[in-house]
Design a protein around this motif. Sequence first.
Motif, short mmCIF file in Angstrom:
data_model
loop_
_atom_site.label_atom_id
_atom_site.label_comp_id
_atom_site.label_asym_id
_atom_site.label_seq_id
_atom_site.Cartn_x
_atom_site.Cartn_y
_atom_site.Cartn_z
N VAL A 199 69.90 -25.74 68.35
CA VAL A 199 68.86 -25.58 69.36
C VAL A 199 68.88 -24.17 69.94
N ALA A 200 70.07 -23.71 70.31
CA ALA A 200 70.20 -22.39 70.91
C ALA A 200 69.85 -21.29 69.91
N PHE A 201 70.39 -21.38 68.70
CA PHE A 201 70.12 -20.34 67.71
C PHE A 201 68.67 -20.40 67.24
N GLY A 202 68.11 -21.59 67.16
CA GLY A 202 66.70 -21.69 66.79
C GLY A 202 65.79 -21.06 67.82
N ALA A 203 66.09 -21.27 69.11
CA ALA A 203 65.30 -20.64 70.17
C ALA A 203 65.42 -19.14 70.12
N PHE A 204 66.63 -18.64 69.84
CA PHE A 204 66.84 -17.19 69.73
C PHE A 204 66.02 -16.63 68.57
N MET A 205 66.06 -17.30 67.42
CA MET A 205 65.30 -16.84 66.26
C MET A 205 63.81 -16.79 66.56
N ASN A 206 63.28 -17.85 67.17
CA ASN A 206 61.85 -17.88 67.46
C ASN A 206 61.44 -16.78 68.43
N ALA A 207 62.30 -16.48 69.41
CA ALA A 207 61.94 -15.50 70.43
C ALA A 207 62.03 -14.07 69.93
N HIS A 208 62.95 -13.78 69.01
CA HIS A 208 63.24 -12.39 68.68
C HIS A 208 62.95 -12.00 67.23
N TYR A 209 62.50 -12.93 66.42
CA TYR A 209 62.12 -12.63 65.04
C TYR A 209 60.92 -11.68 65.03
N GLY A 210 60.98 -10.69 64.14
CA GLY A 210 59.85 -9.78 63.97
C GLY A 210 59.64 -8.82 65.12
N ARG A 211 60.70 -8.51 65.87
CA ARG A 211 60.57 -7.64 67.04
C ARG A 211 61.34 -6.33 66.87
N GLY A 212 61.51 -5.89 65.63
CA GLY A 212 62.20 -4.63 65.40
C GLY A 212 61.30 -3.43 65.61
N ARG A 213 61.82 -2.26 65.32
CA ARG A 213 61.01 -1.04 65.44
C ARG A 213 59.92 -1.00 64.38
N GLU A 214 60.17 -1.63 63.22
CA GLU A 214 59.23 -1.64 62.11
C GLU A 214 59.00 -3.08 61.69
N ASP A 215 57.76 -3.44 61.45
CA ASP A 215 57.43 -4.80 61.07
C ASP A 215 57.23 -4.84 59.56
N LEU A 216 58.34 -4.96 58.83
CA LEU A 216 58.31 -4.85 57.37
C LEU A 216 59.11 -5.97 56.73
N CYS A 217 58.65 -6.39 55.56
CA CYS A 217 59.41 -7.36 54.77
C CYS A 217 59.36 -6.92 53.32
N GLY A 218 60.49 -6.61 52.77
CA GLY A 218 60.58 -6.18 51.37
C GLY A 218 62.00 -6.28 50.89
N GLU A 219 62.18 -6.45 49.61
CA GLU A 219 63.51 -6.58 49.02
C GLU A 219 63.82 -5.31 48.20
N LEU A 220 65.02 -4.79 48.36
CA LEU A 220 65.45 -3.62 47.60
C LEU A 220 66.42 -3.96 46.49
N SER A 221 67.30 -4.95 46.74
CA SER A 221 68.30 -5.37 45.76
C SER A 221 69.09 -4.18 45.23
N GLN A 222 69.50 -3.31 46.14
CA GLN A 222 70.28 -2.12 45.80
C GLN A 222 71.75 -2.31 46.21
N PRO A 223 72.66 -1.60 45.55
CA PRO A 223 74.09 -1.74 45.91
C PRO A 223 74.35 -1.31 47.34
N PHE A 224 75.33 -1.98 47.95
CA PHE A 224 75.74 -1.64 49.31
C PHE A 224 76.83 -0.58 49.28
N CYS A 225 77.04 0.05 50.42
CA CYS A 225 78.14 1.01 50.57
C CYS A 225 79.48 0.28 50.47
N ASP A 226 80.45 0.95 49.88
CA ASP A 226 81.82 0.44 49.87
C ASP A 226 82.53 1.04 51.08
#
Length: 229
Positions: A199-226
């Motif tokens: 309940v708590a985490f679901g409310a947090f997700m609903n309230a703050h999803y999509g609220r970043g500096r950029e509203d983007l959704c895309g996949e890169l599938s690139q290697p991460f830093c070691d």
Amino acid sequence: MRAWPLAVLVAALVGCGGSSSGPPGAAGAPGAAGASGSSGAGGVGGGGAVGACQPEADGGETMVFDGGACPVAIEQHPDEGAQHQLTCLPPLTYCTRPPSSGNHYPIWADFKTYTTPVPWGHLVHALEHGAVVIVYNCPDGCPDEIAAAQALIDAFPADPLCASPPGHRLILAPDPTLDVRWAASAWTWTIRAPCFDPVAFGAFMNAHYGRGREDLCGELSQPFCDVSP
């Protein structure tokens, strides 16, 4: 610090107002649910702001919601910036745990469930794009809680900006640097708890999803830093 009933958490988060748009079924932008300053000194969280972390703001307050055996704390933090660090070294550091904003790597983490830790420099870039990142530290294992978190993610409404599966900007990953059992981040916001409360985490997700500096959704599938020692 004040303790509030869990029902107040849902009302406070879901009732947040704002102008940003979100996926179908998502609530408004973050509002009065617990603004406060940064939650600690520089270097915590395993990964980017350059320079000293800001002290806690005067009059800031962490909102603690009494969920019985699983009280949750929600906090808003100062924006630490969003510059790209073009190399994996030196390691990035953040002012909050889990990280909630700051400098990051150019490659963002794909929006999916991970079974191994992901460097926060990649996760913070995903936060910048409006993701919610859920992390856990269960040294003795917590399969039932992980399954509950996954079920919550799977039930989240599809995001029209995401053209490919899983269809939303949500990440679940283990984090051995976490100093609580469960936590989640959105841009400049965190929730922390000793157990997973849907309940708590679901409310947090609903309230703050999509609220970043950029509203983007895309996949890169690139290697991460070691960034291992």
